[in-house]
Design an enzyme around this catalytic site. Structure first.
Site, PDB file in Angstrom:
ATOM      1  N   ASP A 134       3.866  61.495 -58.268  1.00 36.08           N
ATOM      2  CA  ASP A 134       4.540  60.499 -57.452  1.00 36.08           C
ATOM      3  C   ASP A 134       4.333  60.438 -55.851  1.00 36.08           C
ATOM      4  OD1 ASP A 134       5.488  63.031 -57.282  1.00 36.08           O
ATOM      5  OD2 ASP A 134       7.697  62.540 -57.588  1.00 36.08           O
ATOM      6  N   ARG A 176      16.637  58.427 -59.374  1.00 37.50           N
ATOM      7  CA  ARG A 176      15.290  58.301 -59.814  1.00 37.50           C
ATOM      8  C   ARG A 176      15.161  56.932 -60.417  1.00 37.50           C
ATOM      9  NH1 ARG A 176      12.433  63.143 -60.344  1.00 37.50           N
ATOM     10  NH2 ARG A 176      13.574  65.063 -60.901  1.00 37.50           N
ATOM     11  N   ASP A 231       3.022  65.775 -50.687  1.00 38.02           N
ATOM     12  CA  ASP A 231       3.795  66.178 -49.423  1.00 38.02           C
ATOM     13  C   ASP A 231       2.981  67.125 -48.701  1.00 38.02           C
ATOM     14  OD1 ASP A 231       6.014  66.074 -47.468  1.00 38.02           O
ATOM     15  OD2 ASP A 231       7.042  67.722 -48.749  1.00 38.02           O
ATOM     16  N   GLY A 277       8.942  63.369 -61.487  1.00 36.09           N
ATOM     17  CA  GLY A 277       8.759  62.275 -60.476  1.00 36.09           C
ATOM     18  C   GLY A 277       7.936  61.193 -60.798  1.00 36.09           C
TER      19      GLY A 277
HETATM   20  P1  IMP Z   1       4.164  69.295 -52.291  1.00 33.21           P
HETATM   21  O1  IMP Z   1       3.881  70.355 -53.154  1.00 33.21           O
HETATM   22  O2  IMP Z   1       4.913  69.504 -50.948  1.00 33.21           O
HETATM   23  O3  IMP Z   1       2.891  68.285 -51.908  1.00 33.21           O
HETATM   24  O4  IMP Z   1       5.352  68.395 -52.836  1.00 33.21           O
HETATM   25  C1  IMP Z   1       5.142  67.476 -54.058  1.00 33.21           C
HETATM   26  C2  IMP Z   1       6.499  67.427 -54.940  1.00 33.21           C
HETATM   27  O5  IMP Z   1       7.755  67.518 -53.991  1.00 33.21           O
HETATM   28  C3  IMP Z   1       6.485  65.784 -55.257  1.00 33.21           C
HETATM   29  O6  IMP Z   1       5.737  66.037 -56.393  1.00 33.21           O
HETATM   30  C4  IMP Z   1       7.973  65.569 -55.362  1.00 33.21           C
HETATM   31  O7  IMP Z   1       8.314  66.039 -56.642  1.00 33.21           O
HETATM   32  C5  IMP Z   1       8.557  66.420 -54.348  1.00 33.21           C
HETATM   33  N1  IMP Z   1       8.639  65.608 -53.181  1.00 33.21           N
HETATM   34  C6  IMP Z   1       7.950  65.648 -51.892  1.00 33.21           C
HETATM   35  N2  IMP Z   1       8.595  64.656 -50.921  1.00 33.21           N
HETATM   36  C7  IMP Z   1       9.419  63.960 -51.491  1.00 33.21           C
HETATM   37  C8  IMP Z   1      10.406  63.009 -51.106  1.00 33.21           C
HETATM   38  O8  IMP Z   1      10.326  62.426 -50.257  1.00 33.21           O
HETATM   39  N3  IMP Z   1      11.202  62.688 -52.116  1.00 33.21           N
HETATM   40  C9  IMP Z   1      11.321  62.947 -53.353  1.00 33.21           C
HETATM   41  N4  IMP Z   1      10.682  64.204 -53.619  1.00 33.21           N
HETATM   42  C10 IMP Z   1       9.667  64.707 -53.001  1.00 33.21           C
HETATM   43 MG    MG Z   2       6.614  65.582 -58.285  1.00 35.30          MG
END
Ligand code: IMP
Ligand code: MG
Length: 173
Positions: free
Chosen positions: A98, A163, A101, A42
């Site tokens: 990127d 992407r 979340d 990402g």
């Molecule tokens: P986390 O572990 O929940 O913080 O997720 C992080 C990863 O999930 C990021 O590096 C993204 O690759 C993916 N991700 C989280 N939210 C989104 C979104 O809104 N669009 C696309 N990818 C996302």
């Molecule tokens: Mg990512």
């Protein structure tokens, strides 16, 4: 084929923000021993744009970790499919991500790198969805705070699509 993408952050807004972040990083890392770690996939476009605006000595390495498996919610499992080749030991490490979340992916990667004894460890994330956070973390360089919507473009995908969009948009199927 009925995907809808509503523009959220324009090319111009992204470019301005990337420039602003690069200026801060150039100031903070002058004279240091910077190792930039780009999280694939990402962050590849964000990193490519940001890195070309950096004028401090640095090395670049990559980690590919998956926690999503084509779903819109994190599965809370992290798989490393590409690991660092450059040792972070005694380096000033800056992770380029990127979007944050839940924070789960990044916190696992931070733990992994910290175990290898960097001199310092900071995070630069283009996007942040703080309302979804499950793991507390400090993000030193943060582009945009966004609400809890699934976004694509500028490196971010849905099912490995979109992407290549030059802007960031809200995805709905
Ligand atoms: P986390 O572990 O929940 O913080 O997720 C992080 C990863 O999930 C990021 O590096 C993204 O690759 C993916 N991700 C989280 N939210 C989104 C979104 O809104 N669009 C696309 N990818 C996302
Ligand atoms: Mg990512």
């Amino acid at each position: 084929m009925s995907d809808i993408i509503m523009p959220l952050i324009s090319e111009k807004e992204i470019a301005n923000k990337v420039k602003e972040l690069a200026e801060r990083i150039n100031t903070d890392y002058r004279g240091k021993n910077l190792l930039v770690v780009c999280l694939l996939r990402g962050a590849f476009i964000f990193a490519a744009d940001l890195l070309r605006l950096l004028n401090v000595d640095l090395s670049i390495d990559f980690i590919q970790a998956a926690s999503y498996f084509n779903e819109k919610i994190s599965s809370e499992k992290l798989q490393i499919s590409l690991d660092l080749e450059i040792s972070p030991q005694n380096r000033d490490v800056l992770i380029i991500e990127d979007i944050i979340d839940t924070g789960y992916t990044l916190s696992k990667i931070q733990e992994m790198i910290l175990a290898l004894h960097p001199k310092s460890l900071e995070v630069c994330a283009l996007l942040d969805k703080p309302s979804r956070r499950k793991v507390d973390m400090v993000v030193n360089y943060r582009g945009f705070e966004i609400e809890d919507k699934f976004v694509v473009g500028y490196g971010l995908d849905y099912g490995q699509k979109y992407r290549n969009l030059p802007y960031i948009g809200i995805f709905s199927a």
